[in-house]
Motif scaffolding. Structure first.
Motif, PDB file in Angstrom:
ATOM      1  N   GLU A  94       2.444  -1.525 -11.518  1.00  0.00           N
ATOM      2  CA  GLU A  94       1.839  -0.921 -10.332  1.00  0.00           C
ATOM      3  C   GLU A  94       2.752   0.102  -9.665  1.00  0.00           C
ATOM      4  O   GLU A  94       2.283   1.080  -9.081  1.00  0.00           O
ATOM      5  CB  GLU A  94       1.469  -1.993  -9.304  1.00  0.00           C
ATOM      6  CG  GLU A  94       0.413  -2.971  -9.763  1.00  0.00           C
ATOM      7  CD  GLU A  94       1.008  -4.164 -10.504  1.00  0.00           C
ATOM      8  OE1 GLU A  94       0.308  -5.174 -10.653  1.00  0.00           O
ATOM      9  OE2 GLU A  94       2.188  -4.084 -10.914  1.00  0.00           O
ATOM     10  N   PRO A 147      -1.808   9.325  -3.468  1.00  0.00           N
ATOM     11  CA  PRO A 147      -1.459   8.028  -4.063  1.00  0.00           C
ATOM     12  C   PRO A 147      -0.050   7.565  -3.716  1.00  0.00           C
ATOM     13  O   PRO A 147       0.255   6.385  -3.764  1.00  0.00           O
ATOM     14  CB  PRO A 147      -1.602   8.277  -5.566  1.00  0.00           C
ATOM     15  CG  PRO A 147      -1.462   9.757  -5.726  1.00  0.00           C
ATOM     16  CD  PRO A 147      -2.023  10.370  -4.490  1.00  0.00           C
ATOM     17  N   ASN A 178       0.857  -1.181   0.000  1.00  0.00           N
ATOM     18  CA  ASN A 178       0.000   0.000   0.000  1.00  0.00           C
ATOM     19  C   ASN A 178       0.893   1.232   0.000  1.00  0.00           C
ATOM     20  O   ASN A 178       1.504   1.585   1.008  1.00  0.00           O
ATOM     21  CB  ASN A 178      -0.910   0.007   1.232  1.00  0.00           C
ATOM     22  CG  ASN A 178      -1.832   1.222   1.250  1.00  0.00           C
ATOM     23  OD1 ASN A 178      -1.980   1.920   0.247  1.00  0.00           O
ATOM     24  ND2 ASN A 178      -2.445   1.496   2.393  1.00  0.00           N
ATOM     25  N   THR A 179       0.975   1.885  -1.130  1.00  0.00           N
ATOM     26  CA  THR A 179       1.890   3.019  -1.278  1.00  0.00           C
ATOM     27  C   THR A 179       1.223   4.357  -1.001  1.00  0.00           C
ATOM     28  O   THR A 179       1.874   5.389  -1.065  1.00  0.00           O
ATOM     29  CB  THR A 179       2.477   3.045  -2.703  1.00  0.00           C
ATOM     30  OG1 THR A 179       1.394   3.170  -3.649  1.00  0.00           O
ATOM     31  CG2 THR A 179       3.246   1.775  -2.990  1.00  0.00           C
ATOM     32  N   GLY A 180      -0.072   4.353  -0.724  1.00  0.00           N
ATOM     33  CA  GLY A 180      -0.797   5.599  -0.489  1.00  0.00           C
ATOM     34  C   GLY A 180      -0.658   6.089   0.948  1.00  0.00           C
ATOM     35  O   GLY A 180      -0.104   5.411   1.821  1.00  0.00           O
ATOM     36  N   HIS A 239      -6.300  11.938   0.587  1.00  0.00           N
ATOM     37  CA  HIS A 239      -5.605  10.704   0.221  1.00  0.00           C
ATOM     38  C   HIS A 239      -4.574  10.999  -0.867  1.00  0.00           C
ATOM     39  O   HIS A 239      -4.911  11.543  -1.932  1.00  0.00           O
ATOM     40  CB  HIS A 239      -6.593   9.651  -0.293  1.00  0.00           C
ATOM     41  CG  HIS A 239      -5.911   8.390  -0.743  1.00  0.00           C
ATOM     42  ND1 HIS A 239      -5.364   7.484   0.150  1.00  0.00           N
ATOM     43  CD2 HIS A 239      -5.652   7.902  -1.993  1.00  0.00           C
ATOM     44  CE1 HIS A 239      -4.815   6.490  -0.520  1.00  0.00           C
ATOM     45  NE2 HIS A 239      -4.988   6.734  -1.823  1.00  0.00           N
TER      46      HIS A 239
END
Length: 442
Positions: free
Chosen positions: A393, A225, A214-216, A223
């Motif tokens: 991704e 990204p 989870n790179t956010g 939020h």
């Protein structure tokens, strides 16, 4: 106007068809030879796994390699640098003997445990065969440059299973800061045809896996990204990757120059190099830093694949691989630098991830491509390699890592024949940056 449009379209179509017809047989030949090379290389590595005593013959193998190049090598001794020089300015050409000679000597290096790669072999196979086809097709000087560049793309794309990376690498490696688009289509065809040919021969490439991350980040209710904390860790790690790229390039050149200066009998140089490798392996008590470093010689060995897992590398695995490879290539053994760079980068990424409490798989992948980008000055190609090998991704992280490493790796690299169209230091002094930040001193 209509006639001009039609005429231009016809000329463009002729251009595309011509280069497709010229490039396809060249790429098929290169892909076939690369497939044979990969099969033979795999056999040699696993044969040594089953007969560990072969390492003690490494000094003798080095002497044989030296004599083969002395008796039959001629200009082929310059390897990738000769091909790059021929692309810049066609001259005496690339000798036909380069392809079989580099194939044989690379297999010998790995059979007896030398720490080297395979990209150099594939590129030289591509350049040698492309030069021969260029003479066969009676291409002029300009077209000879194109077919040589396409040969590099075919060899690189075929050996790693990354055709788009091979395409851009062949264009980007010629000169720092400049990409010759004239050769793009031929390189694209060559890269994909070479890769398909290897697949049709039943040769498979190593697959790598990155665990989902989870790179956010939520920042004051918004939020993002890209998490700022993770992004900061990536930038810091990538600067380290660039520094290690510089250290690797310097180490290989330094070992070679030191050997030539202080050891006057040249055939003794690889013998001493082999003895040093044997001694280091005895001291460390494990063979993890020999050969490619892709397949594990025993359960628990440190490899490129293991670096994508927690505790999959020792803290200084990257440093030992750097030392082993610098000694191997610097004392005259043959192969390439890229797979050792993958090993150095992925194990360094593993160590940094453990130190910085970051995702291990992601950082191993970033190191994999970023150290390569810094050492070869090909950040665009390496970004694409990340996408082709690991998926899209994390493309933004791949780009950040490769370009950061590129800027922190100095103006040199592992290829001495690589020209500098726009140096990294000059980039900060361009009129565009002055116009943008005119009131500041740059």
């Amino acid at each position: 106007m209509f006639k001009n449009i039609v005429s231009n379209l016809v000329s463009l179509l002729k251009y595309l068809v011509r280069w497709m017809l010229v490039t396809t047989p060249v790429a098929v030949a290169i892909g076939s030879m690369v497939a044979f090379f990969l099969w033979l290389l795999s056999w040699a590595i696993h044969f040594r796994f089953a007969h560990t005593w072969l390492l003690y013959l490494l000094p003798a193998a080095g002497a044989v390699i030296h004599l083969l190049y002395k008796w039959y090598g001629a200009s082929a001794e310059r390897g990738n640098n000769l091909i790059i020089d021929e692309i810049h300015q066609p001259g005496a050409g690339v000798p036909k003997r380069m392809a079989p000679l580099i194939l044989i000597t690379t297999v010998i290096t790995h059979l007896f445990g030398g720490s080297a790669g395979r990209e150099g072999t594939a590129v030289q196979i591509g350049g040698s065969l492309a030069n021969w086809f260029g003479s066969l097709f009676k291409l002029d000087g300009g077209d000879k440059k194109v077919i040589l560049t396409a040969g590099v793309a075919a060899g690189f794309g075929a050996v790693f299973g990354t055709p788009l990376t091979g395409t851009i690498f062949a264009l980007e490696v010629i000169a720092i800061g400049r990409i010759p688009y004239r050769s793009f289509f031929a390189c694209l065809v060559a890269g994909y045809v070479g890769d398909i040919t290897v697949s049709l021969w039943g040769i498979h490439h190593t697959l790598y896996h990155i665990d989902i991350v989870n790179t956010g980040q939520t920042f004051y209710g918004i939020h993002l990204p890209l998490g700022l904390w993770l992004l900061g860790k990536v930038v810091v790690a990538s600067a380290v990757f660039g520094g290690v790229s510089y250290a690797f390039a310097r180490a290989v050149h330094m070992v070679k120059n030191f050997s030539l200066k202080w050891i006057k009998i040249t055939w003794v140089i690889p013998i001493i190099g082999g003895l040093v490798i044997i001694t280091l392996t005895y001291i460390l008590g494990k063979p993890d830093y020999l050969s490619l470093g892709v397949d594990a010689e025993y359960p628990g060995a440190v490899t490129i694949v293991s670096a994508f897992q927690h505790a999959g590398a020792d803290a200084f695995s990257w440093l030992w691989k750097l030392i082993y490879t610098a000694i191997t290539l610097g004392t005259g053994f043959k192969g390439g630098e890229v797979t050792p760079l993958f090993y150095i980068g992925s194990t360094l990424g593993n160590s940094l991830a453990e130190l910085m409490n970051a995702p291990v798989g992601l950082f191993a992948a970033l190191g994999f491509i970023a150290v390569f980008a810094g050492a070869t000055n090909t950040p665009i190609a390496c970004t694409l390699m990340g996408i082709e090998l690991f998926g899209g991704e994390y493309a933004i992280f791949f780009a950040i890592a490769c370009f950061t490493a590129y800027f922190f790796s100095g103006d040199g690299g592992i290829y001495l024949a690589q020209k500098t169209a726009l140096s990294k230091t000059e980039l900060a002094k361009t009129k565009y940056l002055k116009r943008m930040f005119g009131k500041y001193r740059l």
